[in-house]
Design an enzyme around this catalytic site. Structure first.
Site, PDB file in Angstrom:
ATOM      1  N   ARG A 155       1.164  -1.086   0.026  1.00  0.00           N
ATOM      2  CA  ARG A 155       0.096  -0.393  -0.063  1.00  0.00           C
ATOM      3  C   ARG A 155       0.746   0.909  -0.006  1.00  0.00           C
ATOM      4  O   ARG A 155       1.983   1.284   0.475  1.00  0.00           O
ATOM      5  CB  ARG A 155      -1.137   0.110   0.789  1.00  0.00           C
ATOM      6  CG  ARG A 155      -0.027   0.133   2.489  1.00  0.00           C
ATOM      7  CD  ARG A 155      -1.158  -0.348   3.333  1.00  0.00           C
ATOM      8  NE  ARG A 155      -1.704   0.741   3.389  1.00  0.00           N
ATOM      9  CZ  ARG A 155      -1.785   0.652   4.749  1.00  0.00           C
ATOM     10  NH1 ARG A 155      -0.712  -0.265   5.939  1.00  0.00           N
ATOM     11  NH2 ARG A 155      -1.969   2.392   5.637  1.00  0.00           N
ATOM     12  N   THR A 156       0.241   2.085  -0.707  1.00  0.00           N
ATOM     13  CA  THR A 156       0.995   3.382  -1.332  1.00  0.00           C
ATOM     14  C   THR A 156       1.069   4.342   0.210  1.00  0.00           C
ATOM     15  O   THR A 156       0.071   3.958   1.563  1.00  0.00           O
ATOM     16  CB  THR A 156       0.187   4.387  -1.652  1.00  0.00           C
ATOM     17  OG1 THR A 156       0.208   4.234  -3.375  1.00  0.00           O
ATOM     18  CG2 THR A 156       1.253   6.067  -2.223  1.00  0.00           C
ATOM     19  N   LEU A 157       1.616   4.591   1.125  1.00  0.00           N
ATOM     20  CA  LEU A 157       2.323   5.044   2.489  1.00  0.00           C
ATOM     21  C   LEU A 157       2.133   6.573   2.572  1.00  0.00           C
ATOM     22  O   LEU A 157       2.075   7.174   3.457  1.00  0.00           O
ATOM     23  CB  LEU A 157       3.414   4.450   3.648  1.00  0.00           C
ATOM     24  CG  LEU A 157       3.584   3.149   3.646  1.00  0.00           C
ATOM     25  CD1 LEU A 157       4.580   1.633   3.298  1.00  0.00           C
ATOM     26  CD2 LEU A 157       1.750   2.967   4.488  1.00  0.00           C
TER      27      LEU A 157
ATOM     28  N   ASN B 167      -4.488   1.334  -0.657  1.00  0.00           N
ATOM     29  CA  ASN B 167      -3.901   1.988  -1.352  1.00  0.00           C
ATOM     30  C   ASN B 167      -4.017   2.852  -2.113  1.00  0.00           C
ATOM     31  O   ASN B 167      -4.571   3.013  -3.801  1.00  0.00           O
ATOM     32  CB  ASN B 167      -4.027   0.540  -2.010  1.00  0.00           C
ATOM     33  CG  ASN B 167      -2.999   0.579  -3.036  1.00  0.00           C
ATOM     34  OD1 ASN B 167      -1.342   1.099  -2.208  1.00  0.00           O
ATOM     35  ND2 ASN B 167      -2.376  -0.820  -4.017  1.00  0.00           N
ATOM     36  N   PRO B 168      -3.984   3.914  -1.692  1.00  0.00           N
ATOM     37  CA  PRO B 168      -4.380   4.730  -2.323  1.00  0.00           C
ATOM     38  C   PRO B 168      -3.521   6.135  -3.802  1.00  0.00           C
ATOM     39  O   PRO B 168      -2.118   5.212  -3.349  1.00  0.00           O
ATOM     40  CB  PRO B 168      -4.817   6.381  -1.905  1.00  0.00           C
ATOM     41  CG  PRO B 168      -3.341   5.514  -0.369  1.00  0.00           C
ATOM     42  CD  PRO B 168      -3.499   4.559  -0.728  1.00  0.00           C
TER      43      PRO B 168
END
Lengths: 296, 245
Positions: free
Chosen positions: B22-24, B126-127
């Site tokens: 996931r995008t952090l 996970n935007p």
């Protein structure tokens, strides 16, 4: 059409290059009760004959609203028609949800036509245990279809229903006919089902005027076309259904009472026209002895 | 770059066994985009900077792109996610063109499609780390909307992302009006971009303005704004706040 050894399976070609099961499916459409459609630049009208089995039962529903801008009239196995309508509604609503915009009729019609050829549900089940072959077929008009054929089991049959799809999109009002073979055509006016030939003859006479017709004229022509298929039986609003979609008017089935009033108003007009013609003919006969030139 | 800790415990709950997917946090980012409606269509402006944290690392990033025949997309936030979005849209427009039937996706449809994509990614934790501005004209109708990384979306006569919301929109609220001429609209956008240049540290003085009308899409060549740093207010910046820098 007679029975032959190539007609049991939808997956079997005849030596003459025909798929008999598909042709038999089209026969089912011809046996269903009549449905007609006609369109102008701004409106499309669908009408169908609904005869109940007995006076005690209700009529079968043959016209379905698919979305605000699309409706269908069916002829043939109405059970298949219901399943298909559910699919069409689902496609429309999914498109509206993703794009906030109505699905163009032309695209819906193509998706439906493709469905007649792709038995999608069979792909997952048939894939591993049964032989699956893929054939590329070129139609006479140059369009090609990918025909997924399960070569060892065929538990899918063609849909036994023809659909008249009426809808509005950016490019105007459209009427399409989808048939069990997977073909679709756009029409100015069309009729399907039993005794539809009589309606088609009526529509062929008048179709050139439809593009410029008003909504009322279209409905009137639809009712007259339905009347043609009844072969003398009296036209009342209890045996027919009429629906309309147009610019600024979402698809709706016209109220039975309104239809009955329209039918009655057309009939009185017809009687007046007939009376006037009779009177005119009578006057002609009176005058002619006076005005007839002498035979020389 | 950022001092956000990724706690392993949290990760194992929300990630697959392969590892966290996931995008952090974003890495290479673009700053504000501004869009306004004017007489003939939509005008959008964005600078060409790609920051790597506090470093202004890339100075020729095109953050305004045309989509199909009828739309323009501007993005701020993670540049690689913007490129991913452009790939999604490319495929979307391709399939739309393959129908070859006279129908085409307009700005409204593209905006809603993007909203669905952004919102669904957000729901999976996970935007796509972007704020998007989508504008266009179809059949005479002008359309201007925005979507954020969590799927918040709306339309308006003028929209902006990031710092633009705080610095540009107040100016637009006062000075925007219906039927701006092209010259007036450009002047207005440049006024907003100049303020952003002075006050947003991630802004650079190299921008593009894009125009979309019923007939055509044009994205200008990069150019820079004239600036003046001799204002007396800039002379002693810590005057009212002793001790700050």
């Amino acid at each position: 059409m007679f029975r032959n050894q190539y007609d049991t399976d939808v997956t079997t070609w005849s030596p003459a290059g025909r798929l008999f099961q598909v042709e038999y499916a089209m026969e089912a459409v011809k046996q269903g009760s009549a449905a007609i459609g006609l369109r102008s630049k701004t409106h499309v009208v669908l009408a169908s004959v609904n005869k109940a089995n007995s006076e005690l039962s209700s009529h079968q529903k043959k016209i379905f609203k698919v979305d605000d801008h699309i409706g269908v009239a069916i002829s043939g196995l109405t059970a298949d028609g219901r399943v298909i309508s559910r699919y069409l509604r689902s496609e429309c609503i999914n498109h509206s949800f993703t794009y906030e915009s109505p699905l163009p009729v032309g695209r819906l019609v193509v998706q439906l036509a493709d469905k007649a050829q792709f038995p999608l549900e069979i792909l997952n089940v048939g894939h591993k245990s049964f032989g699956v072959g893929v054939f590329l077929i070129v139609e006479a008009d140059g369009r090609f279809l990918l025909d997924q054929v399960c070569t060892q089991r065929s538990w899918k049959r063609p849909y036994g229903v023809g659909l008249l799809v009426a809808g509005l999109d950016e490019s105007g009002a459209h009427l399409y006919y989808n048939c069990p073979s997977g073909n679709y055509f756009e029409y100015q006016a069309f009729a399907i089902g039993s005794r539809s030939q009589a309606a088609k003859t009526y529509l062929e006479r008048k179709f050139e005027t439809f593009m410029g017709s008003s909504r009322e004229d279209l409905i009137r022509d639809a009712l007259f076309a339905i009347k043609e298929t009844l072969q003398g039986e009296k036209l009342t609003s209890s045996i027919c259904t009429v629906a309309v979609v147009g610019v600024g008017e979402p698809f709706n089935i016209i109220n039975q009472k309104t239809i009955q009033e329209l039918i009655e108003s057309f009939e009185t007009k017809e009687e007046e026209v007939v009376e006037a013609a009779d009177q005119g003919a009578a006057m002609q006969e009176d005058r002619s002895p006076e005005g007839a030139p002498m035979d020389i | 770059m950022n001092s956000i800790d990724s706690t392993p415990a949290k990760n194992s709950l929300l990630s697959s066994e392969i590892g966290s997917e996931r995008t952090l946090y974003p890495y290479v980012t673009g700053t504000s985009v501004i869009g306004i409606k004017y007489k003939d269509g939509i005008l959008m402006a964005a600078d060409m900077g790609g920051s790597y944290g506090s470093t202004l690392r890339y100075k020729s990033v095109e953050r305004l792109k045309s989509i199909g025949k009828h739309s323009l997309l501007g993005a701020s936030g993670e540049i690689s996610d913007f490129q991913e979005i452009l790939r999604y849209l490319d495929e979307l427009i391709l399939y739309d063109n393959m129908w070859d039937d006279g129908n085409s996706l307009g700005p409204k449809e593209v905006h809603n499609y993007l909203t669905r994509v952004m919102y669904n990614r957000r729901n999976k934790f996970n935007p796509l780390w972007n704020s998007l501005v989508l504008g266009g004209v179809k059949n005479g109708q002008k359309y201007l909307g925005t979507v954020s990384m969590i799927g918040v979306h709306f339309e308006d006569n003028h929209v902006a992302t990031g710092f633009g919301n705080h610095l540009a929109r107040p100016i637009l609220r006062d000075e925007w009006h219906e039927n701006l001429s092209f010259e007036d609209a450009v002047k207005l956008l440049e006024k907003c971009m100049r303020v952003l240049l002075y006050r947003d540290r991630s802004a650079i003085n190299k921008l593009q303005i894009a125009k979309i009308t019923e007939e055509e899409v044009t994205i200008s060549q990069p150019y820079s704004l004239k600036t003046f740093w001799g204002f007396s207010a800039f002379q002693n910046p810590t005057k009212g706040a002793e001790g700050s820098w």
